[in-house]
Design a protein around this motif. Structure first.
Motif, short mmCIF file in Angstrom:
data_model
loop_
_atom_site.label_atom_id
_atom_site.label_comp_id
_atom_site.label_asym_id
_atom_site.label_seq_id
_atom_site.Cartn_x
_atom_site.Cartn_y
_atom_site.Cartn_z
N SER A 66 -7.88 -3.83 0.52
CA SER A 66 -6.81 -3.60 -0.46
C SER A 66 -5.27 -3.34 0.68
CB SER A 66 -6.68 -2.54 -1.30
OG SER A 66 -7.14 -1.45 -0.73
N LEU A 67 -4.26 -3.73 -0.08
CA LEU A 67 -2.97 -3.70 0.82
C LEU A 67 -1.96 -3.00 -0.06
CD1 LEU A 67 -1.54 -3.99 3.67
CD2 LEU A 67 -0.47 -6.23 2.38
N ALA A 68 -1.09 -1.86 0.19
CA ALA A 68 -0.11 -1.35 -0.49
C ALA A 68 1.05 -1.64 -0.13
CB ALA A 68 -0.45 0.36 -0.58
N THR A 69 2.06 -2.15 -1.01
CA THR A 69 3.46 -2.36 -0.54
C THR A 69 4.05 -1.54 -1.77
OG1 THR A 69 3.57 -4.21 -2.15
CG2 THR A 69 2.99 -4.91 0.16
N HIS A 70 5.47 -1.28 -1.46
CA HIS A 70 6.18 -0.39 -2.25
C HIS A 70 7.75 -0.75 -2.50
CE1 HIS A 70 7.08 1.61 1.36
NE2 HIS A 70 8.16 1.94 0.98
N THR A 71 8.47 -0.53 -3.64
CA THR A 71 9.76 -0.82 -3.77
C THR A 71 10.14 0.35 -4.23
OG1 THR A 71 8.85 -2.91 -4.61
CG2 THR A 71 11.23 -2.49 -5.24
N HIS A 126 -2.56 -4.93 -3.58
CA HIS A 126 -2.93 -6.48 -3.44
C HIS A 126 -4.28 -6.76 -3.00
CE1 HIS A 126 1.43 -7.22 -3.84
NE2 HIS A 126 1.47 -6.12 -3.09
N LYS A 127 -5.07 -7.47 -3.48
CA LYS A 127 -6.48 -7.74 -3.00
C LYS A 127 -6.39 -8.67 -1.94
CE LYS A 127 -11.12 -9.68 -4.54
NZ LYS A 127 -11.77 -9.99 -5.64
N ILE A 128 -6.59 -8.58 -0.65
CA ILE A 128 -6.90 -9.49 0.40
C ILE A 128 -8.15 -10.03 0.60
CG2 ILE A 128 -5.87 -9.74 2.72
CD1 ILE A 128 -3.69 -8.84 0.93
N CYS A 129 -8.45 -11.15 0.89
CA CYS A 129 -9.49 -11.85 1.28
C CYS A 129 -9.37 -12.53 2.60
CB CYS A 129 -9.80 -12.77 0.12
SG CYS A 129 -10.03 -12.34 -1.51
N VAL A 130 -10.37 -12.29 3.24
CA VAL A 130 -10.25 -13.34 4.76
C VAL A 130 -11.42 -14.13 4.95
CG1 VAL A 130 -9.87 -13.08 7.32
CG2 VAL A 130 -8.97 -11.24 5.65
N PHE A 131 -11.13 -15.53 5.00
CA PHE A 131 -12.05 -16.56 5.20
C PHE A 131 -12.47 -16.90 6.45
CE2 PHE A 131 -11.44 -16.61 0.62
CZ PHE A 131 -12.69 -16.18 -0.02
N LYS A 140 -8.09 -0.58 10.07
CA LYS A 140 -8.57 0.80 9.51
C LYS A 140 -7.69 1.04 8.24
CE LYS A 140 -12.07 1.30 12.33
NZ LYS A 140 -13.25 0.46 12.12
N LYS A 141 -8.18 1.94 7.42
CA LYS A 141 -7.45 2.54 6.35
C LYS A 141 -6.09 3.12 6.84
CE LYS A 141 -7.56 5.76 2.59
NZ LYS A 141 -8.27 6.70 1.84
N GLY A 142 -4.97 2.72 6.13
CA GLY A 142 -3.65 3.47 6.65
C GLY A 142 -3.02 2.66 7.60
N GLN A 143 -3.32 1.63 8.15
CA GLN A 143 -2.92 0.77 9.23
C GLN A 143 -1.77 0.08 8.52
OE1 GLN A 143 -5.79 -1.04 11.80
NE2 GLN A 143 -4.04 -2.04 13.27
N ARG A 144 -0.69 -0.35 9.15
CA ARG A 144 0.48 -1.10 8.78
C ARG A 144 0.12 -2.47 9.34
NH1 ARG A 144 6.76 0.09 8.31
NH2 ARG A 144 7.36 -1.82 7.68
N ILE A 145 0.19 -3.53 8.59
CA ILE A 145 0.02 -4.71 8.69
C ILE A 145 1.03 -5.86 8.16
CG2 ILE A 145 -2.55 -4.45 9.30
CD1 ILE A 145 -3.15 -5.86 6.60
N MET A 146 1.17 -6.89 8.78
CA MET A 146 1.75 -8.08 8.23
C MET A 146 0.63 -9.23 7.61
SD MET A 146 5.33 -9.75 8.54
CE MET A 146 5.15 -10.93 9.82
N ILE A 147 0.72 -9.65 6.47
CA ILE A 147 -0.01 -10.89 6.22
C ILE A 147 0.65 -12.00 5.80
CG2 ILE A 147 -1.79 -11.67 4.42
CD1 ILE A 147 -2.79 -8.73 4.13
N GLY A 202 -5.19 0.06 2.34
CA GLY A 202 -5.61 1.10 1.29
C GLY A 202 -7.12 1.60 1.46
N ALA A 203 -8.08 0.67 2.08
CA ALA A 203 -9.27 0.97 2.47
C ALA A 203 -10.03 0.21 3.62
CB ALA A 203 -10.19 1.10 1.38
N ASP A 204 -10.93 0.63 4.23
CA ASP A 204 -11.68 0.05 5.47
C ASP A 204 -11.95 -1.23 4.70
OD1 ASP A 204 -10.98 1.95 7.05
OD2 ASP A 204 -13.04 2.82 7.16
N PRO A 205 -11.83 -2.38 5.59
CA PRO A 205 -12.42 -3.70 5.12
C PRO A 205 -14.01 -3.81 4.68
CG PRO A 205 -10.89 -3.82 7.12
CD PRO A 205 -11.26 -2.35 6.95
#
Length: 139
Positions: free
Chosen positions: A62-67, A83-88, A101-108, A46-49
């Motif tokens: 942020s990450l957007a998923t849809h149904t 979803h709020k994503i945190c990477v430690f 980058k914003k708009g990129q598709r990823i799997m977490i 949803g936005a640049d990290p």
């Protein structure tokens, strides 16, 4: 025939020993319980990290998923969840900050975390986030 009986007895003793060992092991770890907290999400960023913190740095995005679903009238609708994503993890954190980058598709793959804190007005605020353990970048 005598040999068969001896083999059967030996197998039974081996099974009993395994059961005895397993029971002993269970008694030693009876207070330890296995739990599962796994989350897998596939969506778009949803936005640049953003990088926060210096002592315990974290990268957030942020990450957007849809149904998709269908009303009784036949009309299709789409519901988006954010979803709020945190990477430690250090290496993952740096890669995400540098390449995601914003708009990129990823799997977490990660785990869900619930937290509570007080805001500036002293009210309790509840937050839910996903702690990322692995991220797959799609082009």
């Amino acid at each position: 025939m005598f040999r068969t009986v001896i083999l059967q007895i030996r197998n039974q003793v081996a099974r009993l020993n395994n059961v005895r060992y397993f029971t002993q092991e269970m008694n030693e770890t009876a207070n330890i319980e296995k739990c599962v907290n796994n989350v897998t999400l596939l969506g778009r960023v949803g936005a640049d990290p953003q990088k926060r913190g210096s002592e315990h740095p974290v990268v957030l995005f942020s990450l957007a998923t849809h149904t998709n679903y269908k009303y009784e009238s036949g009309e299709f609708m789409q519901r988006t969840d954010w979803h709020k994503i945190c990477v430690f993890k250090p290496n993952l954190r740096e890669s995400v900050y540098k390449y995601l980058k914003k708009g990129q598709r990823i799997m977490i793959n990660g785990r869900i975390s619930y937290s509570e804190f007080k805001d500036a007005e002293g009210k309790n605020v509840f937050a839910t986030s996903i702690i990322a353990d692995d991220i797959i970048f799609f082009q």
